[in-house]
Scaffold this active site. Structure first.
Site, PDB file in Angstrom:
ATOM      1  CB  SER A 458      -0.926  -0.005   1.219  1.00  0.00           C
ATOM      2  OG  SER A 458      -0.151   0.027   2.418  1.00  0.00           O
ATOM      3  CG  ASP A 459       3.914   1.719   3.025  1.00  0.00           C
ATOM      4  OD1 ASP A 459       4.093   0.738   2.292  1.00  0.00           O
ATOM      5  OD2 ASP A 459       4.437   1.831   4.154  1.00  0.00           O
ATOM      6  CB  CYS A 460       5.724   0.484  -1.795  1.00  0.00           C
ATOM      7  SG  CYS A 460       6.544  -0.188  -0.346  1.00  0.00           S
ATOM      8  CB  ALA A 462       1.149   5.865  -0.828  1.00  0.00           C
ATOM      9  CD  GLU A 463       6.000   7.438   0.474  1.00  0.00           C
ATOM     10  OE1 GLU A 463       6.297   8.502  -0.117  1.00  0.00           O
ATOM     11  OE2 GLU A 463       5.468   7.426   1.603  1.00  0.00           O
TER      12      GLU A 463
END
Ligand code: LAN
Length: 736
Positions: A458-460, A462-463
């Site tokens: 998820s956050d990768c 997002a980045e």
């Protein structure tokens, strides 16, 4: 890129290889892996010297403008960026040491010993150098390089040293054996350690809690179905259950080393070990981060009875074979879809062993071999196995945002262009078949490592999206922008992952309840049974959604707005009493507090909001006399902000990375305390080395509550990012 797509002799794709990191031994005259300057007693984190030395040797340092021309902050940034630019790899990513855990090399060494795959003299020697470097004075090894010795680290590292050819009378082996015996022998080691010992043939399967392959045959609605557990736990259990079902062990009869290990690891003769008792024996106290809960203990007893029955009942035997067939198909699926990289280092070597156990001559087994090198890393402390096949996308995405935060980023357009290409090339552009193997869609996501791995987070993602949006706003980089449809795929992927509680977990939405922890079989790790919503992941996702909807309000506008609102509420609900946020992936409250404030600000929460005010207050209260911050790894295990032993704290310097996180959080929160900001910035600048680098300090990465992991890139990226923001913030003040 397209040209680099490689196929094997059967025309099958072997991956794009973008971001791949492999160390190759070139010549005997080159520098040796071990570097005299490494002293684990001073700092067990290697500074990644061999890589940096090589990369720096390829390019000349840029001439720096004279200091007078610009303020101290900008000149420090220029030095920092010019230095870091020289470390960029040709395909645009930034490479670095991603070591730390001590339970990864042993999987590799044991698997290779069983299959007979020779890692080569240089690798073997490098691994030994590493193991010996990290042995502690008590003779043991921790679960990670900074932890106190555990049986987990010690038994496995000892066995590795022996399999790599170290004589049992060698000083390091004698010391380690004394440690193992003093703590009750290998029967007091934790589950994963016992498992590896079983396949090696130096521990009996009867002494291990059952790992029945029947788990895979349970109906999907069954409570505690493995399809609902955290994907890392699921994919480690998978190969383990296959090997357990097969009771696969190296044939010890003619193997003198295996026979000798049997005599070395226990406090009594091997034949006299009471395996049934060992099965119920917890690991040594020093290993116990969480105790096995009563329901799991009951389950172990029931399953032990079941194991005795299976061989005698035809129908059960059949069911077991069917489940093992499924498990093996599942292993092949995971291998093929990740181009044999696998989701992580533990299932990588276990899957390889499964393929070998199924058929030692199979293509599948052989395809694992070239991808072993992806996990190995050479630094001045020797050769280690990393926590992933690198942290390519993650570090590069941060490097991008750090550079863009500075007022001088237009001087680094070539570096940013390469970053843009790498980020574009790392997105996962297709889906995987989902239901059969419990997978979530992956199209549109970005992985932590390389696109080939096909395991987006998820956050990768997002980045990845944040970088793509920010880069598209740089005039000189417009033509290289990520196509709009692919950006939308990324947004769809993020939206598909939001949990009911409003937060985001790592690879999949949460599928089970926290009650699953009652069945956590691993005493070494906490909170590993389901994929929880995390402050960091949630913050990154809402920030990306916010950034996207600002440039493309027309796409799924109301879905995004709702998702952001729910995300904000989740973050607010996670705040601790003292105003901080607990970090699950970085050490610790400093890390997550920065994420939380950034996320809340992206959700439109004003700096005057009490949540932000409270957090600012708490961060300021932890600022040290030198202007920086220091938070000990203990914070992660105890859930309390810990500044380390008082005795040492007076002489200890603040940590540059944590100081940068704190400064970023304060700037994001528009903290009015100018003096605190200036002091923090001064401190970070004061720690820059003459060539533009920053020193490698103690470990700031963490996972599973108890394991530290090194992020070498952080020491460059975060100081640049924080000072970049600081410079923008104080642009009008001549003193900067
Ligand atoms: C990682 C590394 C990155 C990390 C972040 C992106 C920083 C985080 O925000 C989300 C979770 C994630 C992707 C993550 C999950 C767990 C990993 C893969 C690791 C910490 C790297 C190593 C670890 C993995 C589980 C190690 C293998 C050990 C087992 C216990 C299976």
């Amino acid at each position: 890129s397209d040209e680099s797509v490689q196929k094997d002799e059967k025309g099958q794709l072997t991956g794009s290889l973008v971001g791949r990191q492999v160390w190759r031994y070139v010549s005997k005259t080159g520098s040796s892996p071990a570097d005299d300057s490494f002293d684990p007693h001073i700092n067990p984190n290697a500074a990644d010297k061999p890589l940096r030395r090589q990369l720096l040797a390829r390019s000349k340092a840029k001439d720096q403008p004279e200091e007078r021309e610009e303020g101290a902050t900008v000149s420090c940034l220029r030095k920092g960026l010019s230095f870091y630019e020289r470390l960029q790899c040709d395909d645009g990513h930034f490479a670095g040491d991603y070591g730390g855990p001590h339970f990864l090399i042993p999987g590799l060494v044991i698997a290779c010993y069983i299959t007979g795959h020779d890692l080569g003299e240089h690798v073997k020697r490098g691994l030994c150098v590493y193991l010996r470097n990290h042995q502690q004075i008590d003779g043991g090894w921790g679960t990670h390089i900074e932890g106190a010795s555990t049986m987990f680290g010690t038994v496995l590292s000892y066995v590795s040293l022996r399999l790599l050819g170290t004589d049992k009378e060698h000083k390091s082996c004698r010391l380690a054996r004394a440690f193992i015996h003093a703590h009750g022998g290998a029967v007091r080691s934790p589950l994963w350690c016992r498992f590896w010992l079983c396949v090696l043939g130096v521990y009996e399967w009867d002494g291990l809690m059952p790992i029945p392959p029947e788990l895979w045959g349970l109906p999907r609605w069954f409570p505690f179905h493995p399809g609902n557990v955290w994907v890392h736990a699921r994919l480690v259990k998978l190969p383990m259950s296959y090997l357990y079902g097969k009771r696969y062990s190296k044939d010890a009869a003619n193997d003198t080393l295996v026979l000798s290990l049997r005599t070395e690891l226990y406090t009594c003769p091997y034949e006299r070990v009471d395996w049934a008792k060992a099965r119920q024996t917890p690991s040594a106290d020093i290993d116990c981060y969480v105790e096995v809960a009563v329901p799991m203990k009951v389950l172990i007893s029931l399953l032990s009875v079941y194991e005795r029955v299976v061989p005698h009942v035809g129908a059960l035997r059949k069911f077991r074979s069917a489940c093992m067939r499924f498990a093996m198909e599942y292993v092949h699926h995971e291998d093929a879809f990740s181009y044999y990289i696998c989701i992580g280092p533990v299932n990588k070597t276990l899957n390889m062993l499964c393929c070998f156990a199924e058929n030692p001559k199979s293509d599948e087994y052989w395809k694992h071999i070239p991808r072993l090198a992806d996990y190995l890393w050479l630094a001045e402390d020797g050769i280690k196995m990393q926590g992933e096949c690198g942290s390519q996308l993650w570090d590069t995405a941060f490097a991008c945002q750090a550079a863009l935060s500075t007022p001088i980023h237009s001087d680094y357009t070539p570096m940013l262009r390469k970053i843009q290409a790498f980020v574009n090339n790392s997105q996962v552009c297709h889906d995987v078949p989902t239901t059969k193997y419990f997978r979530h869609n992956c199209k549109g996501g970005w992985p932590f490592t390389v696109g080939d791995q096909n395991w987006p987070v998820s956050d990768c993602t997002a980045e990845g999206i944040k970088c793509s949006i920010a880069l598209a706003q740089v005039d000189a980089l417009k033509d290289g922008s990520l196509p709009y449809e692919r950006m939308c795929d990324g947004i769809d992927y993020i939206l598909s992952l939001q949990n009911r509680d409003g937060g985001w977990a790592t690879y999949e939405p949460t599928r089970g309840s926290p009650l699953y922890e009652l069945l956590n079989p691993c005493e070494s790790f906490g909170d590993i049974m389901i994929d929880y919503s995390y402050t960091e992941c949630t913050s990154a996702c809402v920030t990306a959604l916010g950034a996207f909807s600002r440039v493309r309000p027309e796409y799924r506008g109301s879905d995004i707005e709702r998702a952001i609102r729910r995300g904000r509420d989740f973050i607010l609900a996670q705040q601790m009493e003292d105003g901080s946020w607990y970090g699950s992936w970085g050490v610790c409250f400093t890390y997550a507090s920065w994420f939380a404030i950034e996320g809340l600000r992206a959700c439109g929460v004003a700096p005057s909001h009490t949540a932000i005010q409270k957090c600012v207050h708490m961060i300021l209260s932890k600022q040290r006399a030198d202007g920086g911050w220091y938070e000990s790894f203990e914070s992660c295990t105890t859930w309390k902000y810990d500044q380390g032993p008082v005795r040492e704290s007076a002489s200890r310097q603040s940590n540059v990375i944590q100081s940068s996180w704190a400064l970023l959080a304060l700037l994001e929160a528009e903290c009015p305390d100018k003096e605190a900001l200036n002091l923090a910035a001064q401190y970070i600048m004061s720690r820059q080395t003459s060539d533009g680098d920053w020193p490698q300090e103690n470990i700031v990465g963490v996972f599973n509550r108890s394991v530290g992991i090194t992020y070498t890139a952080y020491r460059n990226v975060f100081p640049i990012w924080a000072l970049g923001k600081y410079a923008q913030h104080t642009k009008h003040s001549p003193s900067t």
